[in-house]
Design an enzyme around this catalytic site. Structure first.
Site, mmCIF file in Angstrom:
data_model
loop_
_atom_site.group_PDB
_atom_site.id
_atom_site.type_symbol
_atom_site.label_atom_id
_atom_site.label_comp_id
_atom_site.label_asym_id
_atom_site.label_seq_id
_atom_site.Cartn_x
_atom_site.Cartn_y
_atom_site.Cartn_z
ATOM 1 N N HIS A 220 -7.175 -6.820 -1.029
ATOM 2 C CA HIS A 220 -6.039 -5.901 -0.970
ATOM 3 C C HIS A 220 -5.013 -6.248 0.105
ATOM 4 O O HIS A 220 -3.826 -5.981 -0.060
ATOM 5 C CB HIS A 220 -6.585 -4.487 -0.727
ATOM 6 C CG HIS A 220 -5.554 -3.428 -0.580
ATOM 7 N ND1 HIS A 220 -4.783 -2.978 -1.627
ATOM 8 C CD2 HIS A 220 -5.150 -2.707 0.512
ATOM 9 C CE1 HIS A 220 -3.966 -2.026 -1.210
ATOM 10 N NE2 HIS A 220 -4.156 -1.841 0.079
ATOM 11 N N ASP B 136 0.857 -1.179 0.000
ATOM 12 C CA ASP B 136 0.000 0.000 0.000
ATOM 13 C C ASP B 136 0.903 1.243 0.000
ATOM 14 O O ASP B 136 1.807 1.349 -0.814
ATOM 15 C CB ASP B 136 -0.954 -0.076 1.199
ATOM 16 C CG ASP B 136 -2.068 0.944 1.165
ATOM 17 O OD1 ASP B 136 -3.043 0.738 0.427
ATOM 18 O OD2 ASP B 136 -1.965 1.958 1.891
ATOM 19 N N TYR C 88 -2.315 11.111 2.368
ATOM 20 C CA TYR C 88 -3.192 11.431 1.245
ATOM 21 C C TYR C 88 -3.244 12.947 1.022
ATOM 22 O O TYR C 88 -3.223 13.414 -0.124
ATOM 23 C CB TYR C 88 -4.607 10.912 1.510
ATOM 24 C CG TYR C 88 -4.711 9.409 1.532
ATOM 25 C CD1 TYR C 88 -4.915 8.698 0.353
ATOM 26 C CD2 TYR C 88 -4.600 8.695 2.726
ATOM 27 C CE1 TYR C 88 -5.020 7.316 0.364
ATOM 28 C CE2 TYR C 88 -4.689 7.312 2.737
ATOM 29 C CZ TYR C 88 -4.894 6.629 1.559
ATOM 30 O OH TYR C 88 -4.977 5.258 1.573
#
Length: 280
Positions: A256, A99, A201
């Site tokens: 994921h 990730d 982010y």
């Protein structure tokens, strides 16, 4: 062996285990994980004689949660890993990332190849391949949450409402075991923890100013067809951004969270990758 390191006035916690003289493997987690994402992977790596160093990254270590979006840009998060290597007395190491940790791994391989013996990127494609796929495939739809996570206040309220009920549902829907879900949600409910984790982010406008170039180090890319967030287009385009030895390994129908859900396979692939590129 190190249990922490310091950089820029902050202290980062590290899980450093395995044979002290073993080939060093740095394990980088993503969102909203922490270093324990590798708990089911490291025993097998240790059995193969590898030393593992898994830091709680910037925003996840309680004493490394700086304020301000710019302090989470990619140049900073990669510099954190270099500081870990320096603190451990390592000129270089094998780097494995999942990730967001995978994005840091890609950047390290491109910007600091002399510090990276091998690179293993789990789930995430090369950032340039990702950018291309956003405009040529369904990747933009898969990535809509990224825009939400960059908003102020809103994602914290949504994910933490009801003692983290929405975050808990999100992680459960990806097949994570209940004990792992509890651990991640508990950490994100610490004061300021989720905002710090979301800083990665929110720093994207600054991270984007430092393009990740081509990677020359031996690279293993591990992706799963059941990943709801990352599609095949970016995965297949990644080979074009690696000039060194490259291998793509595809796992079928797995969500994921590959380190937690397929730890034995991850350990097997990482060990084989390390062995093929060991330095004298």
């Amino acid at each position: 062996m190190v249990d922490s390191f310091r950089r820029d006035g902050m202290t980062f916690d590290v899980l450093d285990a395995g044979p002290p003289d073993g080939e060093p493997v740095v394990l980088l987690h993503g969102f909203p994980q922490d270093a324990t994402a590798w708990d089911r992977v490291v025993p097998a790596l240790h059995q193969h004689g590898l030393r593992t160093l898994a830091p709680h990254q910037r925003g996840y270590s309680p004493m490394a949660r700086p304020r301000g979006r710019r302090r989470y840009r990619l140049r900073e998060t990669t510099a954190d890993v270099l500081a870990l290597l320096d603190a451990a007395g390592l000129g270089s190491a094998h780097v494995v990332g999942h990730d967001w940790g995978g994005i840091v791994a890609w950047a390290l391989g491109a910007w600091h190849p002399e510090r990276v013996r091998t690179l293993t990127a789990i789930s995430v494609p090369h950032p340039a391949a990702m950018a291309r796929a956003v405009v040529t495939s369904d990747q933009a739809l898969r990535s809509t949450y990224i825009g939400l996570f960059q908003l102020p206040v809103v994602p914290e309220r949504l994910l933490l409402a009801g003692n983290g009920a929405a975050l808990r549902r999100l992680l459960r829907s990806g097949g994570l075991p209940e004990d792992v879900v509890d651990r991640y949600v508990s950490r994100m409910r610490q004061p300021g923890a989720l905002s710090a984790a979301l800083g990665w982010y929110r720093a994207l406008p600054w991270s984007g100013r430092d393009p990740v170039g081509r990677v020359r180090v031996p690279t293993l890319h591990l992706w799963s067809t059941g990943d709801a967030f990352l599609g095949r287009a970016a995965t297949e385009a990644t080979a074009g951004f690696v000039t060194g030895p490259y291998r793509l390994e595809v796992l079928e129908d797995l969500p994921h969270w590959i380190p937690e859900l397929a730890p034995d396979r991850v350990a097997e692939l990482v060990t084989a990758h390390v062995r093929t590129a060991q330095r004298p």
